[in-house]
Scaffold this motif. Sequence first.
Motif, mmCIF file in Angstrom:
data_model
loop_
_atom_site.group_PDB
_atom_site.id
_atom_site.type_symbol
_atom_site.label_atom_id
_atom_site.label_comp_id
_atom_site.label_asym_id
_atom_site.label_seq_id
_atom_site.Cartn_x
_atom_site.Cartn_y
_atom_site.Cartn_z
ATOM 1 N N HIS A 80 4.347 -21.205 -3.673
ATOM 2 C CA HIS A 80 5.506 -21.150 -2.780
ATOM 3 C C HIS A 80 5.595 -19.841 -1.995
ATOM 4 O O HIS A 80 6.641 -19.553 -1.421
ATOM 5 C CB HIS A 80 6.797 -21.373 -3.572
ATOM 6 C CG HIS A 80 6.864 -22.721 -4.227
ATOM 7 N ND1 HIS A 80 6.812 -23.896 -3.516
ATOM 8 C CD2 HIS A 80 6.943 -23.073 -5.529
ATOM 9 C CE1 HIS A 80 6.876 -24.914 -4.350
ATOM 10 N NE2 HIS A 80 6.946 -24.449 -5.580
ATOM 11 N N LYS A 82 5.279 -17.151 0.985
ATOM 12 C CA LYS A 82 5.510 -17.302 2.417
ATOM 13 C C LYS A 82 4.570 -16.409 3.226
ATOM 14 O O LYS A 82 4.749 -16.243 4.417
ATOM 15 C CB LYS A 82 6.954 -16.945 2.749
ATOM 16 C CG LYS A 82 7.975 -17.740 1.968
ATOM 17 C CD LYS A 82 8.902 -18.458 2.888
ATOM 18 C CE LYS A 82 10.019 -19.123 2.139
ATOM 19 N NZ LYS A 82 9.697 -20.349 1.540
ATOM 20 N N TRP A 83 3.588 -15.807 2.608
ATOM 21 C CA TRP A 83 2.698 -14.865 3.275
ATOM 22 C C TRP A 83 1.259 -15.213 2.960
ATOM 23 O O TRP A 83 0.977 -15.858 1.962
ATOM 24 C CB TRP A 83 2.973 -13.446 2.792
ATOM 25 C CG TRP A 83 3.073 -13.378 1.296
ATOM 26 C CD1 TRP A 83 4.214 -13.474 0.554
ATOM 27 C CD2 TRP A 83 2.007 -13.268 0.354
ATOM 28 N NE1 TRP A 83 3.925 -13.432 -0.780
ATOM 29 C CE2 TRP A 83 2.563 -13.294 -0.934
ATOM 30 C CE3 TRP A 83 0.638 -13.147 0.467
ATOM 31 C CZ2 TRP A 83 1.804 -13.196 -2.090
ATOM 32 C CZ3 TRP A 83 -0.111 -13.050 -0.693
ATOM 33 C CH2 TRP A 83 0.484 -13.069 -1.946
#
Length: 105
Positions: A80, A82-83
């Motif tokens: 999960h 985000k980068w």
Amino acid sequence: MALRVCSAYCTVSTDSNLVLAGLPPLHLLAEERARLFRYGRTTTAAEKATEEQQEQQEWDISTNGQWTRRLIRNIMTWIHRKWGKLNYHLTQCFTGHGTFGNYLK
């Protein structure tokens, strides 16, 4: 398919490939699809949390992918994120299978 997603060598363990690619183990995915077919509804949040716990437990007890497990302890945090996108060079680092003196002997 996981090999292609993360551009890994064929010698990388399936467990490491699945975690890096963000894919669940096939038997857990099959159970989810069977439940979907049987009851005709989508997966609830509680069922999804249970599946994530099962996936984490299997990752914790697996004897394969020792190097990857040192770097990625909690697979839900990895999945999960985000980068960062995974590529060939990062896969080599995360698996320890690459052009490293230790791996190549």
